[in-house]
Design a protein around this motif. Structure first.
Motif, mmCIF file in Angstrom:
data_model
loop_
_atom_site.group_PDB
_atom_site.id
_atom_site.type_symbol
_atom_site.label_atom_id
_atom_site.label_comp_id
_atom_site.label_asym_id
_atom_site.label_seq_id
_atom_site.Cartn_x
_atom_site.Cartn_y
_atom_site.Cartn_z
ATOM 1 N N ASP A 1 0.806 -1.216 0.000
ATOM 2 C CA ASP A 1 0.000 0.000 0.000
ATOM 3 C C ASP A 1 0.840 1.267 0.000
ATOM 4 O O ASP A 1 0.401 2.302 -0.497
ATOM 5 N N TYR A 2 2.030 1.205 0.582
ATOM 6 C CA TYR A 2 2.848 2.400 0.737
ATOM 7 C C TYR A 2 4.277 2.102 0.330
ATOM 8 O O TYR A 2 4.793 1.008 0.575
ATOM 9 N N TRP A 3 4.919 3.124 -0.257
ATOM 10 C CA TRP A 3 6.270 2.979 -0.775
ATOM 11 C C TRP A 3 7.122 4.173 -0.354
ATOM 12 O O TRP A 3 6.638 5.303 -0.286
ATOM 13 N N GLY A 4 8.408 3.893 -0.116
ATOM 14 C CA GLY A 4 9.347 4.971 0.081
ATOM 15 C C GLY A 4 9.853 5.512 -1.238
ATOM 16 O O GLY A 4 9.473 5.012 -2.303
ATOM 17 N N GLN A 5 10.725 6.510 -1.150
ATOM 18 C CA GLN A 5 11.273 7.144 -2.351
ATOM 19 C C GLN A 5 12.456 6.381 -2.931
ATOM 20 O O GLN A 5 12.840 6.627 -4.074
ATOM 21 N N GLY A 6 13.010 5.481 -2.160
ATOM 22 C CA GLY A 6 14.113 4.668 -2.657
ATOM 23 C C GLY A 6 15.475 5.194 -2.241
ATOM 24 O O GLY A 6 15.654 6.389 -1.990
ATOM 25 N N THR A 7 16.422 4.280 -2.173
ATOM 26 C CA THR A 7 17.814 4.628 -1.898
ATOM 27 C C THR A 7 18.703 3.903 -2.902
ATOM 28 O O THR A 7 18.502 2.723 -3.177
ATOM 29 N N GLN A 8 19.658 4.628 -3.459
ATOM 30 C CA GLN A 8 20.510 4.069 -4.514
ATOM 31 C C GLN A 8 21.614 3.209 -3.918
ATOM 32 O O GLN A 8 22.319 3.624 -2.993
ATOM 33 N N VAL A 9 21.766 2.021 -4.458
ATOM 34 C CA VAL A 9 22.890 1.140 -4.133
ATOM 35 C C VAL A 9 23.667 0.910 -5.417
ATOM 36 O O VAL A 9 23.105 0.463 -6.424
ATOM 37 N N THR A 10 24.948 1.225 -5.379
ATOM 38 C CA THR A 10 25.813 1.032 -6.534
ATOM 39 C C THR A 10 26.974 0.148 -6.130
ATOM 40 O O THR A 10 27.688 0.451 -5.175
ATOM 41 N N VAL A 11 27.147 -0.951 -6.856
ATOM 42 C CA VAL A 11 28.220 -1.898 -6.576
ATOM 43 C C VAL A 11 29.214 -1.833 -7.719
ATOM 44 O O VAL A 11 28.867 -2.112 -8.876
ATOM 45 N N SER A 12 30.440 -1.464 -7.401
ATOM 46 C CA SER A 12 31.474 -1.340 -8.425
ATOM 47 C C SER A 12 32.264 -2.644 -8.538
ATOM 48 O O SER A 12 32.454 -3.360 -7.551
ATOM 49 N N SER A 13 32.721 -2.908 -9.742
ATOM 50 C CA SER A 13 33.468 -4.156 -9.969
ATOM 51 C C SER A 13 34.953 -3.967 -9.739
ATOM 52 O O SER A 13 35.441 -2.871 -9.555
#
Length: 125
Positions: free
Chosen positions: A113-125
């Protein structure tokens, strides 16, 4: 309404770990089953993990079982996602979400029913 706010995302090297958090400033999360989804660029939003209201049940897709762990601290009104052995393909925006009044396994976007705005996760190789 429930305002959900994620935190803990960032840049990490492959093989590393991150812990995401989600809380609400205006609502107790104890009434909700909670989940995490992620969305990579050009891809659909996909289920990552879910946990029941009572913490008695957790749900994961087969693709990340053992790599991610969902938990919640109802006293702190906070949801967590522990991510280990991260790979570049784990790069995505991670969303916290809340489901009210439904049974599990909470693996569909429409369960929530409810969602946050999101948080970016970036995984570098």
């Amino acid at each position: 309404q429930a305002q959900l706010v994620e935190s803990g995302g960032g840049l990490v090297q492959a093989g590393g770990s991150l812990r995401l958090s989600c809380t609400s400033s205006d609502r107790s999360l104890t009434r909700f089953a909670m989940g995490w989804f992620r969305q990579a660029p050009g891809k659909e939003r996909e289920f990552v993990a879910a946990i029941s209201r009572s913490v008695s049940s957790t749900y994961y897709p087969n693709s990340n079982k053992g790599q991610f762990t969902i938990s919640r601290d109802n006293a702190k009104n906070t949801l967590y996602l522990e991510m280990n052995s991260l790979k570049p393909e784990d790069t995505a925006v991670y969303y916290c979400c809340a489901a009210e009044g439904r049974p599990g396994p909470y693996d569909k976007i429409t369960d929530y029913d409810y969602w946050g705005q999101g948080t970016q996760v970036t995984v570098s190789s």
